[in-house]
Each structure stands twice: as structure tokens, then as C-alpha cells.
Motif scaffolding. Structure first.
Motif, PDB file in Angstrom:
ATOM      1  N   SER A 275       0.829  -1.212   0.000  1.00  0.00           N
ATOM      2  CA  SER A 275       0.000   0.000   0.000  1.00  0.00           C
ATOM      3  C   SER A 275       0.858   1.254   0.000  1.00  0.00           C
ATOM      4  O   SER A 275       0.439   2.307  -0.485  1.00  0.00           O
ATOM      5  CB  SER A 275      -0.928   0.007   1.230  1.00  0.00           C
ATOM      6  N   ARG A 276       2.078   1.163   0.561  1.00  0.00           N
ATOM      7  CA  ARG A 276       3.012   2.276   0.531  1.00  0.00           C
ATOM      8  C   ARG A 276       4.429   1.729   0.545  1.00  0.00           C
ATOM      9  O   ARG A 276       4.756   0.855   1.339  1.00  0.00           O
ATOM     10  CB  ARG A 276       2.790   3.192   1.741  1.00  0.00           C
ATOM     11  N   ILE A 277       5.258   2.251  -0.383  1.00  0.00           N
ATOM     12  CA  ILE A 277       6.632   1.765  -0.494  1.00  0.00           C
ATOM     13  C   ILE A 277       7.495   2.922  -0.987  1.00  0.00           C
ATOM     14  O   ILE A 277       7.056   3.763  -1.779  1.00  0.00           O
ATOM     15  CB  ILE A 277       6.719   0.554  -1.454  1.00  0.00           C
ATOM     16  N   SER A 278       8.721   2.976  -0.536  1.00  0.00           N
ATOM     17  CA  SER A 278       9.620   4.062  -0.926  1.00  0.00           C
ATOM     18  C   SER A 278      10.142   3.825  -2.330  1.00  0.00           C
ATOM     19  O   SER A 278      10.234   2.687  -2.815  1.00  0.00           O
ATOM     20  CB  SER A 278      10.790   4.165   0.058  1.00  0.00           C
ATOM     21  N   LEU A 279      10.516   4.913  -3.014  1.00  0.00           N
ATOM     22  CA  LEU A 279      11.014   4.824  -4.380  1.00  0.00           C
ATOM     23  C   LEU A 279      12.359   4.106  -4.440  1.00  0.00           C
ATOM     24  O   LEU A 279      12.671   3.441  -5.429  1.00  0.00           O
ATOM     25  CB  LEU A 279      11.150   6.234  -4.971  1.00  0.00           C
ATOM     26  N   SER A 280      13.175   4.238  -3.373  1.00  0.00           N
ATOM     27  CA  SER A 280      14.456   3.522  -3.347  1.00  0.00           C
ATOM     28  C   SER A 280      14.243   2.017  -3.289  1.00  0.00           C
ATOM     29  O   SER A 280      14.966   1.245  -3.940  1.00  0.00           O
ATOM     30  CB  SER A 280      15.289   3.988  -2.150  1.00  0.00           C
TER      31      SER A 280
ATOM     32  N   ASP B 107      -2.789   2.158 -10.229  1.00  0.00           N
ATOM     33  CA  ASP B 107      -3.644   3.160  -9.587  1.00  0.00           C
ATOM     34  C   ASP B 107      -2.963   3.578  -8.287  1.00  0.00           C
ATOM     35  O   ASP B 107      -3.120   2.930  -7.249  1.00  0.00           O
ATOM     36  CB  ASP B 107      -5.032   2.579  -9.321  1.00  0.00           C
ATOM     37  N   ALA B 108      -2.153   4.642  -8.351  1.00  0.00           N
ATOM     38  CA  ALA B 108      -1.374   5.060  -7.195  1.00  0.00           C
ATOM     39  C   ALA B 108      -1.061   6.544  -7.314  1.00  0.00           C
ATOM     40  O   ALA B 108      -1.375   7.193  -8.318  1.00  0.00           O
ATOM     41  CB  ALA B 108      -0.078   4.245  -7.101  1.00  0.00           C
ATOM     42  N   THR B 109      -0.461   7.072  -6.247  1.00  0.00           N
ATOM     43  CA  THR B 109       0.004   8.466  -6.230  1.00  0.00           C
ATOM     44  C   THR B 109       1.431   8.497  -5.703  1.00  0.00           C
ATOM     45  O   THR B 109       1.886   7.547  -5.056  1.00  0.00           O
ATOM     46  CB  THR B 109      -0.899   9.340  -5.342  1.00  0.00           C
ATOM     47  N   ILE B 110       2.131   9.604  -5.984  1.00  0.00           N
ATOM     48  CA  ILE B 110       3.520   9.762  -5.537  1.00  0.00           C
ATOM     49  C   ILE B 110       3.579  10.870  -4.486  1.00  0.00           C
ATOM     50  O   ILE B 110       3.092  11.981  -4.714  1.00  0.00           O
ATOM     51  CB  ILE B 110       4.445  10.104  -6.721  1.00  0.00           C
ATOM     52  N   ASP B 111       4.156  10.532  -3.365  1.00  0.00           N
ATOM     53  CA  ASP B 111       4.425  11.518  -2.317  1.00  0.00           C
ATOM     54  C   ASP B 111       5.876  11.975  -2.494  1.00  0.00           C
ATOM     55  O   ASP B 111       6.814  11.326  -2.033  1.00  0.00           O
ATOM     56  CB  ASP B 111       4.202  10.891  -0.936  1.00  0.00           C
ATOM     57  N   HIS B 112       6.050  13.102  -3.201  1.00  0.00           N
ATOM     58  CA  HIS B 112       7.397  13.553  -3.540  1.00  0.00           C
ATOM     59  C   HIS B 112       8.174  14.008  -2.292  1.00  0.00           C
ATOM     60  O   HIS B 112       9.401  13.879  -2.251  1.00  0.00           O
ATOM     61  CB  HIS B 112       7.325  14.713  -4.542  1.00  0.00           C
ATOM     62  N   ALA B 113       7.466  14.530  -1.280  1.00  0.00           N
ATOM     63  CA  ALA B 113       8.149  15.019  -0.077  1.00  0.00           C
ATOM     64  C   ALA B 113       8.827  13.883   0.667  1.00  0.00           C
ATOM     65  O   ALA B 113       9.981  14.003   1.105  1.00  0.00           O
ATOM     66  CB  ALA B 113       7.143  15.735   0.831  1.00  0.00           C
ATOM     67  N   ASN B 114       8.129  12.775   0.836  1.00  0.00           N
ATOM     68  CA  ASN B 114       8.680  11.640   1.576  1.00  0.00           C
ATOM     69  C   ASN B 114       9.317  10.581   0.670  1.00  0.00           C
ATOM     70  O   ASN B 114       9.930   9.639   1.168  1.00  0.00           O
ATOM     71  CB  ASN B 114       7.592  10.985   2.419  1.00  0.00           C
TER      72      ASN B 114
ATOM     73  N   TRP C 275       7.656   8.443  -1.474  1.00  0.00           N
ATOM     74  CA  TRP C 275       6.860   7.212  -1.401  1.00  0.00           C
ATOM     75  C   TRP C 275       5.961   7.080  -2.629  1.00  0.00           C
ATOM     76  O   TRP C 275       5.597   8.065  -3.274  1.00  0.00           O
ATOM     77  CB  TRP C 275       5.974   7.223  -0.150  1.00  0.00           C
ATOM     78  N   MET C 276       5.593   5.836  -2.901  1.00  0.00           N
ATOM     79  CA  MET C 276       4.499   5.539  -3.822  1.00  0.00           C
ATOM     80  C   MET C 276       3.358   4.963  -3.000  1.00  0.00           C
ATOM     81  O   MET C 276       3.524   3.937  -2.331  1.00  0.00           O
ATOM     82  CB  MET C 276       4.916   4.539  -4.910  1.00  0.00           C
ATOM     83  N   ILE C 277       2.205   5.614  -3.031  1.00  0.00           N
ATOM     84  CA  ILE C 277       1.048   5.188  -2.236  1.00  0.00           C
ATOM     85  C   ILE C 277       0.024   4.594  -3.189  1.00  0.00           C
ATOM     86  O   ILE C 277      -0.485   5.272  -4.087  1.00  0.00           O
ATOM     87  CB  ILE C 277       0.445   6.378  -1.465  1.00  0.00           C
TER      88      ILE C 277
END
Length: 478
Positions: A358-363, A394-401, A403-405
Motif C-alpha cells: 500500500s506504501r513503499i519508498s522509491l528507493s 492506480d497510485a500516487t507519488i508523495d514527492h516530499a517523503n 513514497w508511492m502510495i
């Protein structure tokens, strides 16, 4: 030893007798203008071509053309006779019994075709090339519809002999001239065959743009040969694949594989190879049964492992499979298409990640996808953004943290996807039904015969009425 010699001579006599019957069948079809007899003669030739020898072919050519004809002297130069003195005696006897001094053009063209097939089977490709050029030169002076069947076969072996000697580019202009001549003569079977040979010529040198221009401007008509139509669909599928029109390419390739005869196993394997690549490029995963077809399992093994790598989304496994079977992919001319699959592998792996987390970092995404770039995090971010824009995930990107949500997956039956899939199946079934109806065969000129019978009845009825009226007038006169 004597029995073996006698059996060998008997077999040769039977082959010569079979060829004489074929020539008689062609001659009868030429006089009666029945093309089906000539088609039957070509089929009978295919059944005995592997048993032909130089002495058998030479004996038949001498019988059919006459030993003093110009065509015989030209064809006999390609036939090096073996030490078969009995066959020479048989040839002389046959020539005395049934001399054929003025053969019909169909029989002469058939002799060219028979010698050309024999030379190719004997792997005497240079002589086959010379013989094919001579046959085409003779064919240009004949304009008879009963020759069209034999001419189409000569066109094929003409191109094939030059392909075997790696000289296909030399005859491209001649093939274009022959196609123009066939169009003017309304030889639709010749047009069909020559169009496929030209497409094969262009694709052999990767001239896809020229092939598409020729295909789009060539005259359109209903297919006369199922084999030629299958070849056309295969070449069309290859052109559409290179032009990134994957949906049309998939339909053409699958239709070619489905319509191809069961005996044409090599052709069906090539169609399946290209169809598998196209389906992978479309984001589809072919069923396992495609790779387990009878006689195709070994040939499709590299593509099965490639499909497994794409299905898993493992970029490292994909690279290892591509390197392992690079020679196979190069010989199949699918190497450039497999390079395109790299993006599909990454997208599939990203889709699996979005479903699992459900949430994972881009790295972490970069590590799981095994991206080997200088800045894997930035590449992962751009890949995720493009996948979201294309609707792959079907997801969004949290650029600040960083993450891919992923969003929660909804009910697929609340979307239009089931309706779209059902509509696709309906269209496929309707197209198959229409093709089956078009392929139905009826007796030739059956509608004309029916009309003639009706007209005959009307004429007889009118004659009876006229005779009755005349009889009544005679009675009145008396």
C-alpha cells in the motif's frame, strides 16, 4: 544385386509413366480450359518430387518436348545424366511410340518447372537460378489463363532460387515488372503470388516502409489461394509490428497461424513466435497451451522462458534469457522487438509491487526492479509517474517523503472492463462466422445452370403454346 538393379529400373519406369500421365492431364486441361486439372497435376508432382532423378527427368523432358526442340536443348543442359543406359533405351522407345513435336505451352512450362524443382532439391542453386531466369523469359511470351497456376509456382521458385544464393536484391525490378504484367493480364493468382514475393524481398532487407507503400497501393481482390493469403497475413503482421500497430499485428499473425495448413509446421511456428512477442508488447500473457502445441514445444522454448520473465516482472531474469537465446532471437529477427519488451517487464514488476504494498519508498522500488542506472531513485520516480499517467497502476507519488502510495483496488465488475472483454469475444466469433461463410464452396456456375434450366422450361412452354395456337388456326381454316 540383379534384383536390386531391376527394382531400381522398375521404379524409374513407373516415375516416367507417372510424369507422362501428369503431362496428359495438363494437356487435357489446357484444351478444355479446366484449371482444376492443372492444379491436380501440380499436386501429383509434389508427391513424387523427392523420388526424381536426372535420368527420369531427362527421359520425360525428351518425351514431352521432343529431342530436337529448342526448349529441350536448353533444359537438357541442366540435367547431367547418370550411367542409366536402360533409361536411354526407354526414352528412345517412348519417343518413337508417341512423339510430341508440338506440345502445348502448358506442358512446356511444366517441364521448366519440373527441372527447376529437381535442381533445387539437388542443391544445385546456381544452375537453378539460371534455369529459373530462362523459364521467366519464356513465360513472358505466353498469355493464357490455363498457364497461371504453373506461372505462380515458377514465380515462387524463381525468387526462392535467388534467395538461396543471397541475390534477392537483383530480381526486385523483375518482380515489379512481372507484377505489373500480371495486373494488365488480370492474372489475380499471379498478382497475389508476386505481391507476397515482393513483400518478402523488402522484408529480407528490412525495408519495411517500402513494403508498406507497395502493399497499400497494390490492387485489392478476393484471395484465390489460401497459402498465399496466409503468407500475406504473416507479412502484414510483421509490418504492423514494426510500425507499433500491435493490435492489428496480433490479429493478422493469429489469423495466419489459424488458417495455415497443418503440414506447414515451420510457417505456423514463425507465426506463433511473432504473435507471442506482439501479445507481450500489448501487455498480455499468452496461455501455456500456446507453447505446448504438437511439434512446437522445442522451437518455442526460448519464447516460453521469455514470457515467464515478463510475467514475473524480473528484469534480471529477462536479461539472462535474452542473452541465453540471443542467437535464436537474431535468426528469428525478433531481437529488436525483445529490446522493446524491457519497458513491459519493468511495468509488470511495478504493477506487482503496487498490488503487494500500500506504501513503499522509491528507493525500495528501484531495488526490487533491479534498475542498474546511475540514479536509480530518479529513474524509479519517472517510471512510476509514467505508469500512473498511462493507467497501468492506480497510485500516487508523495514527492516530499519519496513514497508511492497505492490506492485500494475496487470491484472490477463495477467498471466497463467485463463489457469490453465480452464485446471483444463477440466480435471475434462474428468475424470467424463471416470468414467461414465466405470460404464455402459451391459448384462452378451453379446459378447460371439454374437460370438456363428455367429459361429452357419457359421456352418449351412458349413453343407448346405457339404450336397449340397454330393447330387451332389450322382447324379454323378447314
Amino acid at each position: 544385386m540383379l534384383n536390386f538393379y531391376l527394382n531400381d529400373q522398375l521404379i524409374k519406369l513407373l516415375l516416367v509413366s507417372e510424369l507422362k500421365e501428369i503431362a496428359s492431364l495438363i494437356e487435357t486441361g489446357a484444351y478444355a480450359k479446366e484449371v482444376r486439372r492443372i492444379v491436380r497435376a501440380v499436386r501429383r508432382t509434389v508427391g513424387i518430387r523427392r523420388q526424381l532423378t536426372a535420368s527420369v527427368v531427362s527421359s520425360f523432358v525428351s518425351f514431352a518436348l521432343g529431342s530436337g526442340s529448342e526448349a529441350y536443348s536448353r533444359l537438357s543442359s541442366y540435367l547431367h545424366k547418370e550411367d542409366d543406359h536402360d533409361m536411354d533405351v526407354d526414352t528412345a522407345t517412348s519417343a518413337v511410340q508417341t512423339p510430341n513435336k508440338h506440345p502445348v505451352p502448358e506442358v512446356e512450362i511444366y517441364c521448366y518447372l519440373l527441372v527447376l524443382i529437381f535442381l533445387i532439391d539437388q542443391k544445385r542453386y546456381d544452375e537453378a537460378k539460371a534455369c529459373s531466369s530462362a523459364s521467366i523469359a519464356r513465360l513472358k511470351n505466353i498469355n493464357r489463363r490455363t498457364v497461371d497456376i504453373l506461372a505462380s509456382r515458377l514465380y515462387f521458385y524463381y525468387s526462392y532460387s535467388y534467395e538461396l544464393t543471397n541475390n534477392l536484391a537483383e530480381i526486385r525490378g523483375d518482380l515489379l515488372a512481372l507484377h505489373r504484367m500480371a495486373t494488365l493480364r488480370r492474372d489475380e493468382l499471379g498478382q497475389e503470388t508476386l505481391l507476397n514475393l515482393l513483400l518478402r524481398n523488402y522484408l529480407h532487407y528490412n525495408l519495411y516502409d517500402q513494403a508498406e507503400k507497395l502493399r497499400s497501393k497494390a490492387p485489392r481482390f478476393e484471395a484465390h489461394s489460401n497459402q498465399q493469403f496466409c503468407r500475406y497475413l504473416f507479412y502484414l503482421g510483421k509490418i504492423r509490428t514494426i510500425q507499433l500497430e500491435y493490435t492489428d499485428a496480433k490479429e493478422s499473425l493469429l489469423q495466419a497461424a489459424r488458417k495455415a495448413p497443418v503440414a506447414a509446421q515451420g510457417f505456423r511456428i514463425q507465426c506463433n513466435k511473432w504473435a507471442i512477442i506482439v501479445r507481450l508488447l500489448l501487455g498480455e500473457i499468452p496461455e501455456r497451451t500456446v507453447f505446448m502445441q504438437k511439434g512446437m514445444k522445442k522451437a518455442l522454448t526460448p519464447y516460453f522462458e521469455l514470457t515467464n520473465a515478463v510475467r514475473i516482472g524480473d528484469l534480471e531474469l529477462f536479461k539472462s534469457v535474452a542473452d541465453k537465446f540471443s542467437s535464436t532471437f537474431s535468426s528469428d529477427r525478433t531481437q529488436n522487438l525483445i529490446v522493446r519488451l524491457r519497458h513491459n517487464v519493468i511495468r509488470t514488476g511495478l504493477r506487482n509491487i503496487s498490488i503487494s504494498y500500500s506504501r513503499i519508498s522509491l528507493s525500495d522500488i528501484a531495488k526490487k526492479l533491479r534498475l542498474d542506472s546511475p540514479n536509480p531513485v530518479a529513474d524509479a520516480e519517472s517510471i512510476v509517474a509514467k505508469a500512473i499517467r498511462d493507467g497501468a497502476i492506480d497510485a500516487t507519488i508523495d514527492h516530499a517523503n519519496g513514497w508511492m502510495i497505492s490506492k485500494e483496488t475496487g470491484d472490477v465488475y463495477s467498471t466497463n472492463e467485463p463489457q469490453f472483454a465480452f464485446n471483444t469475444r463477440i466480435v471475434f466469433c462474428l468475424n470467424m462466422h463471416n470468414e467461414a461463410v465466405k470460404a464455402l464452396r459451391f459448384p462452378p456456375n451453379s446459378h447460371k445452370e439454374k437460370e438456363s434450366d428455367e429459361k429452357r422450361r419457359e421456352r418449351q412452354q412458349q413453343e407448346q403454346e405457339i404450336a397449340k395456337h397454330m393447330a387451332e388456326e389450322d382447324d379454323d381454316d378447314f
